[in-house]
Design a protein around this motif. Sequence first.
Motif, PDB file in Angstrom:
ATOM      1  N   THR A 159       0.811  -1.224   0.000  1.00  0.00           N
ATOM      2  CA  THR A 159       0.000   0.000   0.000  1.00  0.00           C
ATOM      3  C   THR A 159       0.840   1.268   0.000  1.00  0.00           C
ATOM      4  O   THR A 159       0.300   2.368  -0.062  1.00  0.00           O
ATOM      5  CB  THR A 159      -0.933   0.000   1.223  1.00  0.00           C
ATOM      6  OG1 THR A 159      -0.147  -0.172   2.414  1.00  0.00           O
ATOM      7  CG2 THR A 159      -1.952  -1.130   1.125  1.00  0.00           C
ATOM      8  N   GLN A 194      -0.651  -4.503   3.356  1.00  0.00           N
ATOM      9  CA  GLN A 194      -1.787  -5.154   4.012  1.00  0.00           C
ATOM     10  C   GLN A 194      -1.710  -6.638   3.712  1.00  0.00           C
ATOM     11  O   GLN A 194      -1.543  -7.037   2.559  1.00  0.00           O
ATOM     12  CB  GLN A 194      -3.107  -4.591   3.496  1.00  0.00           C
ATOM     13  CG  GLN A 194      -4.332  -5.278   4.092  1.00  0.00           C
ATOM     14  CD  GLN A 194      -5.624  -4.613   3.667  1.00  0.00           C
ATOM     15  OE1 GLN A 194      -5.749  -3.388   3.714  1.00  0.00           O
ATOM     16  NE2 GLN A 194      -6.592  -5.420   3.230  1.00  0.00           N
ATOM     17  N   THR A 241      -3.657 -10.357   4.262  1.00  0.00           N
ATOM     18  CA  THR A 241      -4.845 -11.110   4.654  1.00  0.00           C
ATOM     19  C   THR A 241      -4.419 -12.548   4.902  1.00  0.00           C
ATOM     20  O   THR A 241      -3.893 -13.211   3.998  1.00  0.00           O
ATOM     21  CB  THR A 241      -5.923 -11.054   3.561  1.00  0.00           C
ATOM     22  OG1 THR A 241      -6.268  -9.687   3.309  1.00  0.00           O
ATOM     23  CG2 THR A 241      -7.164 -11.817   3.994  1.00  0.00           C
ATOM     24  N   ASP A 265      -6.707  -9.548   9.265  1.00  0.00           N
ATOM     25  CA  ASP A 265      -6.340  -8.472   8.358  1.00  0.00           C
ATOM     26  C   ASP A 265      -5.260  -7.658   9.061  1.00  0.00           C
ATOM     27  O   ASP A 265      -5.533  -6.983  10.062  1.00  0.00           O
ATOM     28  CB  ASP A 265      -7.555  -7.613   8.020  1.00  0.00           C
ATOM     29  CG  ASP A 265      -8.532  -8.351   7.123  1.00  0.00           C
ATOM     30  OD1 ASP A 265      -8.143  -8.679   5.987  1.00  0.00           O
ATOM     31  OD2 ASP A 265      -9.671  -8.614   7.552  1.00  0.00           O
ATOM     32  N   GLN A 312      -2.141  -4.845   9.077  1.00  0.00           N
ATOM     33  CA  GLN A 312      -1.436  -3.715   8.491  1.00  0.00           C
ATOM     34  C   GLN A 312       0.030  -3.834   8.914  1.00  0.00           C
ATOM     35  O   GLN A 312       0.332  -3.905  10.113  1.00  0.00           O
ATOM     36  CB  GLN A 312      -2.036  -2.390   8.980  1.00  0.00           C
ATOM     37  CG  GLN A 312      -3.499  -2.193   8.627  1.00  0.00           C
ATOM     38  CD  GLN A 312      -3.739  -2.062   7.133  1.00  0.00           C
ATOM     39  OE1 GLN A 312      -2.876  -1.587   6.393  1.00  0.00           O
ATOM     40  NE2 GLN A 312      -4.916  -2.482   6.683  1.00  0.00           N
TER      41      GLN A 312
END
Length: 305
Positions: free
Chosen positions: A94, A100, A102, A123, A125
């Motif tokens: 990002t 990010q 998953t 999820d 960051q």
Amino acid sequence: MTTALDTLRAALAAGSYEQRALTVVHRWYTAYESDNRNLDHQGELVTDDFTMHRPPEGGQPDVQGRQAYLDGLATLYPGQSNAHHLRSIAIEHTGPNTAQATVTHDFETAGPSMNGAALLRYDLQLVQHPAEHLPRISTCAERILSYQDRPFTDALTENRVLAFVHYWCSLLEQPQDNAEVLRELLHPELAMTLPDGRVLHTFDEVAAWYAQAGELVEVSTHHLIDPQVTPGKDGDHRLTVEFAWEGITRTGQPMTARTRHDWTLTDTGERYPRLKRFHVTTLEPFTPATAEQALAHHTAATQAS
């Protein structure tokens, strides 16, 4: 104009980042799978302003801040056995230093607090500090995807070993200026057998081998094909795995290879297990390739891993 070599270099860099992210994920799991967790080591995986968002159906509050998270981790129910079996990871970059991820995994728990199993999603960051090798988790949002009827299967040894192998690969894929990062990974009784028959025993010998690899290869990635972890009662655990490998030399030449590895890792409860025995067999030699051929090799290996 983006060339095939540019595309290959980007794919290899992304693969190396995934190794580092997987190191963090598997280390994260192990803190919940052992009562002998090291909070300092777990604290290395998160940012100062770390936030954890709990699933609403779990009945637990969100957590804000690294210290609050570690304080909560320290008070987990003793005697509760947990296991995490990774299913998938998908990473989207990002920003220059953010991504990010998953993650999905099967979670199992058994003990005095509760018994059960579920398919979970994280999820994450991730933030990469330029001075650090591993990214840190700034946000973890948990979701329960489904409840399951599964027997409890211990995963601590597997996650400890996989954290090691992903970290080891990441250090080879983007070599560090100093081999000192390898010192904590090597057992005092190391016997590291290379494809040419040489056996390395000391840190200095491994450091020389590592420096030579760094002089030859600019960037590379390893795909783990069918890793098998066999726990040992004495703390010596066996890993067998094939690596499908692609790289680009310092002169810009794409290369491919495939090797089979048989390792013994000794777990003494440190940040990582230590490599005690290392034997590698060449299945496909390191071979020059076009960028297009290396990309096809990368795609096939990604699908197989």
